[in-house]
Design a protein around this motif. Structure first.
Motif, PDB file in Angstrom:
ATOM      1  N   PRO A  23      25.689  -1.306 -43.203  1.00 61.54           N
ATOM      2  CA  PRO A  23      26.711  -0.606 -42.415  1.00 61.54           C
ATOM      3  C   PRO A  23      28.000  -0.384 -43.206  1.00 61.54           C
ATOM      4  N   ARG A  25      31.158   0.094 -42.331  1.00 55.54           N
ATOM      5  CA  ARG A  25      32.349  -0.679 -41.943  1.00 55.54           C
ATOM      6  C   ARG A  25      32.238  -2.123 -42.413  1.00 55.54           C
ATOM      7  N   TYR A  26      31.046  -2.707 -42.316  1.00 57.64           N
ATOM      8  CA  TYR A  26      30.823  -4.075 -42.787  1.00 57.64           C
ATOM      9  C   TYR A  26      31.086  -4.167 -44.285  1.00 57.64           C
ATOM     10  N   TRP A  87      20.779  -6.071 -38.144  1.00 56.46           N
ATOM     11  CA  TRP A  87      21.174  -4.682 -37.911  1.00 56.46           C
ATOM     12  C   TRP A  87      19.927  -3.823 -37.752  1.00 56.46           C
ATOM     13  N   ASP A  90      20.883   3.269 -37.968  1.00 54.78           N
ATOM     14  CA  ASP A  90      21.723   4.154 -37.167  1.00 54.78           C
ATOM     15  C   ASP A  90      20.834   5.285 -36.657  1.00 54.78           C
ATOM     16  N   GLU A  99      26.302   0.130 -36.977  1.00 56.47           N
ATOM     17  CA  GLU A  99      27.343  -0.905 -36.950  1.00 56.47           C
ATOM     18  C   GLU A  99      27.072  -1.997 -35.914  1.00 56.47           C
ATOM     19  N   THR A 116      29.748  -5.304 -32.618  1.00 53.44           N
ATOM     20  CA  THR A 116      29.818  -4.433 -33.792  1.00 53.44           C
ATOM     21  C   THR A 116      30.089  -5.266 -35.042  1.00 53.44           C
ATOM     22  N   SER A 117      29.840  -4.679 -36.197  1.00 52.34           N
ATOM     23  CA  SER A 117      30.121  -5.360 -37.462  1.00 52.34           C
ATOM     24  C   SER A 117      31.582  -5.762 -37.567  1.00 52.34           C
ATOM     25  N   GLU A 118      32.478  -4.880 -37.145  1.00 56.11           N
ATOM     26  CA  GLU A 118      33.903  -5.192 -37.231  1.00 56.11           C
ATOM     27  C   GLU A 118      34.269  -6.365 -36.322  1.00 56.11           C
TER      28      GLU A 118
END
Length: 128
Positions: A23, A25-26, A87, A90, A99, A116-118
């Motif tokens: 991902p 963002r990760y 995960w 997508d 994510e 989510t990853s965030e």
């Protein structure tokens, strides 16, 4: 709990072995030097002593041996108890993991949505 580390020099090779990109963002969050310093702290860090290759090996083993586990999913935490995180690809972008993080129940062999990853990275930092 051991988390999937991000090591820039190994990233392309690891993603090729997995057959999917981690991902975005990760990768961005764990690529931030400030976050890396916190998460790799030798006493309290969540990313100590693990390599990316360990997660590839565990992912490949689980894909082959765990009934019902999605064949294109990637392990995000090492299975050290009843649940581990992973995960899924997508649904909109081919070849990239989404994510959203899911939890796999090793007793009932089923997935549930987690975060989510965030949110996950932020929670690691909050815990530390």
């Amino acid at each position: 709990m051991s988390w999937f580390p991000i090591i820039a020099a190994e990233l392309e090779s690891i993603e090729n072995q997995l057959g999917v990109a981690l991902p975005a963002r990760y990768k961005a969050l764990l690529g931030d030097e400030r976050i890396q310093r916190i998460l790799t702290h030798p006493t309290i860090g969540a990313l100590t002593g693990q390599t990316m290759q360990i997660f590839v090996d565990v992912t490949q083993r689980i894909r082959k041996t765990t009934p019902g586990f999605p064949p294109d999913a990637v392990v995000a935490t090492l299975p050290e108890g009843r649940y581990f995180r992973f995960w899924m690809p997508d649904g909109k972008t081919k070849g990239v993991l989404g994510e959203m993080i899911y939890a796999w129940d090793t007793v009932n062999n089923r997935k549930t949505r987690d975060c989510t990853s965030e949110e996950w990275v932020v929670s690691m930092i909050d815990c530390l």
